[in-house]
Design a protein around this motif. Structure first.
Motif, PDB file in Angstrom:
ATOM      1  N   VAL A  14       0.868  -1.181   0.000  1.00  0.00           N
ATOM      2  CA  VAL A  14       0.000   0.000   0.000  1.00  0.00           C
ATOM      3  C   VAL A  14       0.905   1.230   0.000  1.00  0.00           C
ATOM      4  CG1 VAL A  14      -1.817   1.245   1.224  1.00  0.00           C
ATOM      5  CG2 VAL A  14      -1.765  -1.264   1.289  1.00  0.00           C
ATOM      6  N   VAL A  15       0.668   2.119  -0.973  1.00  0.00           N
ATOM      7  CA  VAL A  15       1.509   3.302  -1.144  1.00  0.00           C
ATOM      8  C   VAL A  15       0.643   4.553  -1.091  1.00  0.00           C
ATOM      9  CG1 VAL A  15       3.079   4.519  -2.723  1.00  0.00           C
ATOM     10  CG2 VAL A  15       3.153   2.020  -2.564  1.00  0.00           C
ATOM     11  N   SER A  16       1.090   5.537  -0.316  1.00  0.00           N
ATOM     12  CA  SER A  16       0.405   6.828  -0.261  1.00  0.00           C
ATOM     13  C   SER A  16       0.574   7.524  -1.602  1.00  0.00           C
ATOM     14  CB  SER A  16       1.003   7.692   0.849  1.00  0.00           C
ATOM     15  OG  SER A  16       0.565   9.028   0.725  1.00  0.00           O
ATOM     16  N   ARG A  17      -0.550   7.796  -2.259  1.00  0.00           N
ATOM     17  CA  ARG A  17      -0.498   8.469  -3.557  1.00  0.00           C
ATOM     18  C   ARG A  17       0.043   9.889  -3.394  1.00  0.00           C
ATOM     19  NH1 ARG A  17      -3.583   6.947  -7.971  1.00  0.00           N
ATOM     20  NH2 ARG A  17      -5.038   5.886  -6.578  1.00  0.00           N
ATOM     21  N   TRP A  18      -0.305  10.521  -2.274  1.00  0.00           N
ATOM     22  CA  TRP A  18       0.087  11.909  -2.034  1.00  0.00           C
ATOM     23  C   TRP A  18       1.576  12.017  -1.745  1.00  0.00           C
ATOM     24  CZ3 TRP A  18       1.821  14.193   2.607  1.00  0.00           C
ATOM     25  CH2 TRP A  18       1.897  15.579   2.568  1.00  0.00           C
ATOM     26  N   ALA A  19       2.105  11.139  -0.882  1.00  0.00           N
ATOM     27  CA  ALA A  19       3.505  11.240  -0.463  1.00  0.00           C
ATOM     28  C   ALA A  19       4.429  10.303  -1.232  1.00  0.00           C
ATOM     29  CB  ALA A  19       3.621  10.950   1.030  1.00  0.00           C
ATOM     30  N   LEU A  20       3.842   9.390  -2.033  1.00  0.00           N
ATOM     31  CA  LEU A  20       4.623   8.360  -2.720  1.00  0.00           C
ATOM     32  C   LEU A  20       5.525   7.615  -1.729  1.00  0.00           C
ATOM     33  CD1 LEU A  20       5.523  10.091  -6.093  1.00  0.00           C
ATOM     34  CD2 LEU A  20       3.709   8.447  -5.626  1.00  0.00           C
ATOM     35  N   ARG A  21       4.901   7.219  -0.607  1.00  0.00           N
ATOM     36  CA  ARG A  21       5.614   6.520   0.459  1.00  0.00           C
ATOM     37  C   ARG A  21       4.883   5.215   0.751  1.00  0.00           C
ATOM     38  NH1 ARG A  21       5.345  10.072   5.085  1.00  0.00           N
ATOM     39  NH2 ARG A  21       6.601  11.382   3.763  1.00  0.00           N
ATOM     40  N   ILE A  22       5.620   4.152   1.042  1.00  0.00           N
ATOM     41  CA  ILE A  22       4.997   2.876   1.376  1.00  0.00           C
ATOM     42  C   ILE A  22       4.344   2.986   2.749  1.00  0.00           C
ATOM     43  CG2 ILE A  22       5.383   0.426   1.845  1.00  0.00           C
ATOM     44  CD1 ILE A  22       7.720   0.556  -0.168  1.00  0.00           C
ATOM     45  N   VAL A  23       3.039   2.714   2.784  1.00  0.00           N
ATOM     46  CA  VAL A  23       2.256   2.766   4.016  1.00  0.00           C
ATOM     47  C   VAL A  23       2.227   1.388   4.676  1.00  0.00           C
ATOM     48  CG1 VAL A  23      -0.072   3.154   4.920  1.00  0.00           C
ATOM     49  CG2 VAL A  23       0.824   4.646   3.129  1.00  0.00           C
ATOM     50  N   ASP A  24       2.140   0.347   3.872  1.00  0.00           N
ATOM     51  CA  ASP A  24       2.119  -1.019   4.376  1.00  0.00           C
ATOM     52  C   ASP A  24       2.806  -1.913   3.359  1.00  0.00           C
ATOM     53  OD1 ASP A  24       1.321  -3.276   6.007  1.00  0.00           O
ATOM     54  OD2 ASP A  24      -0.176  -3.695   4.478  1.00  0.00           O
ATOM     55  N   GLY A  25       3.804  -2.671   3.800  1.00  0.00           N
ATOM     56  CA  GLY A  25       4.446  -3.621   2.911  1.00  0.00           C
ATOM     57  C   GLY A  25       5.912  -3.369   2.648  1.00  0.00           C
ATOM     58  N   ILE A  26       6.574  -2.619   3.518  1.00  0.00           N
ATOM     59  CA  ILE A  26       7.993  -2.331   3.286  1.00  0.00           C
ATOM     60  C   ILE A  26       8.815  -3.613   3.218  1.00  0.00           C
ATOM     61  CG2 ILE A  26       8.566  -1.932   5.720  1.00  0.00           C
ATOM     62  CD1 ILE A  26      10.049  -0.014   2.725  1.00  0.00           C
ATOM     63  N   HIS A  27       8.482  -4.602   4.054  1.00  0.00           N
ATOM     64  CA  HIS A  27       9.241  -5.858   4.019  1.00  0.00           C
ATOM     65  C   HIS A  27       8.960  -6.634   2.729  1.00  0.00           C
ATOM     66  CE1 HIS A  27       9.260  -5.035   8.429  1.00  0.00           C
ATOM     67  NE2 HIS A  27      10.550  -5.189   8.169  1.00  0.00           N
ATOM     68  N   ARG A  28       7.719  -6.588   2.244  1.00  0.00           N
ATOM     69  CA  ARG A  28       7.404  -7.238   0.966  1.00  0.00           C
ATOM     70  C   ARG A  28       8.147  -6.541  -0.170  1.00  0.00           C
ATOM     71  NH1 ARG A  28       2.009  -7.073   3.362  1.00  0.00           N
ATOM     72  NH2 ARG A  28       1.724  -5.169   2.185  1.00  0.00           N
ATOM     73  N   SER A  51      -3.482   9.969   8.541  1.00  0.00           N
ATOM     74  CA  SER A  51      -4.420   8.871   8.313  1.00  0.00           C
ATOM     75  C   SER A  51      -3.706   7.654   7.728  1.00  0.00           C
ATOM     76  CB  SER A  51      -5.591   9.311   7.431  1.00  0.00           C
ATOM     77  OG  SER A  51      -5.159   9.633   6.137  1.00  0.00           O
ATOM     78  N   ALA A  52      -2.654   7.877   6.953  1.00  0.00           N
ATOM     79  CA  ALA A  52      -1.877   6.752   6.421  1.00  0.00           C
ATOM     80  C   ALA A  52      -1.196   6.000   7.556  1.00  0.00           C
ATOM     81  CB  ALA A  52      -0.845   7.250   5.416  1.00  0.00           C
ATOM     82  N   PHE A  53      -0.656   6.740   8.530  1.00  0.00           N
ATOM     83  CA  PHE A  53      -0.031   6.098   9.682  1.00  0.00           C
ATOM     84  C   PHE A  53      -1.066   5.315  10.476  1.00  0.00           C
ATOM     85  CE2 PHE A  53       1.202   6.114  14.180  1.00  0.00           C
ATOM     86  CZ  PHE A  53       2.374   5.388  14.087  1.00  0.00           C
ATOM     87  N   LEU A  54      -2.233   5.916  10.695  1.00  0.00           N
ATOM     88  CA  LEU A  54      -3.289   5.231  11.442  1.00  0.00           C
ATOM     89  C   LEU A  54      -3.790   3.998  10.684  1.00  0.00           C
ATOM     90  CD1 LEU A  54      -5.228   8.294  12.870  1.00  0.00           C
ATOM     91  CD2 LEU A  54      -3.623   6.783  14.063  1.00  0.00           C
ATOM     92  N   PHE A  55      -3.741   4.023   9.360  1.00  0.00           N
ATOM     93  CA  PHE A  55      -4.087   2.852   8.554  1.00  0.00           C
ATOM     94  C   PHE A  55      -3.039   1.753   8.736  1.00  0.00           C
ATOM     95  CE2 PHE A  55      -3.213   0.438   4.726  1.00  0.00           C
ATOM     96  CZ  PHE A  55      -4.443  -0.115   4.439  1.00  0.00           C
ATOM     97  N   SER A  56      -1.774   2.146   8.810  1.00  0.00           N
ATOM     98  CA  SER A  56      -0.691   1.162   8.844  1.00  0.00           C
ATOM     99  C   SER A  56      -0.620   0.389  10.155  1.00  0.00           C
ATOM    100  CB  SER A  56       0.651   1.837   8.569  1.00  0.00           C
ATOM    101  OG  SER A  56       1.072   2.618   9.669  1.00  0.00           O
ATOM    102  N   VAL A  57      -1.044   0.993  11.261  1.00  0.00           N
ATOM    103  CA  VAL A  57      -0.936   0.325  12.564  1.00  0.00           C
ATOM    104  C   VAL A  57      -1.734  -0.980  12.590  1.00  0.00           C
ATOM    105  CG1 VAL A  57      -1.413   0.514  15.036  1.00  0.00           C
ATOM    106  CG2 VAL A  57      -0.318   2.410  13.816  1.00  0.00           C
ATOM    107  N   PRO A  58      -3.054  -0.962  12.328  1.00  0.00           N
ATOM    108  CA  PRO A  58      -3.765  -2.245  12.343  1.00  0.00           C
ATOM    109  C   PRO A  58      -3.318  -3.197  11.238  1.00  0.00           C
ATOM    110  CG  PRO A  58      -5.266  -0.448  11.776  1.00  0.00           C
ATOM    111  CD  PRO A  58      -3.950   0.166  12.124  1.00  0.00           C
TER     112      PRO A  58
END
Length: 76
Positions: A14-28, A51-58
């Motif tokens: 999962v990548v933030s479209r706004w920041a172009l940063r990986i939100v979930d899946g850095i290890h993948r 909100s991206a950070f709050l999405f990544s926690v769960p």
């Protein structure tokens, strides 16, 4: 358990479209890179950094990954 880099396939990252940063899946992402893959499936996240950070926690909890202490405190 087989190391991630030896897995046959990965769920999309999962990548933030706004920041172009990986939100979930850095290890993948890192595992795919280590395998020499040029492409990986992506789901785009359309929210701000908070909100991206709050999405990544769960998402990480579901995958049973432990957050670093600093990130766990920020999530709380």
């Amino acid at each position: 358990m087989r190391p991630l880099a030896e897995s046959d396939s990965f769920p999309p990252i999962v990548v933030s479209r706004w920041a172009l940063r990986i939100v979930d899946g850095i290890h993948r992402f890192q595992a795919a890179k280590a395998r020499g893959e040029a492409e990986i499936d992506v789901h785009w996240y359309d929210g701000d950094d908070r909100s991206a950070f709050l999405f990544s926690v769960p998402a990480n909890i579901r995958q049973r990954l432990q957050l670093p202490a600093r990130e766990g405190l920020a999530a709380a």
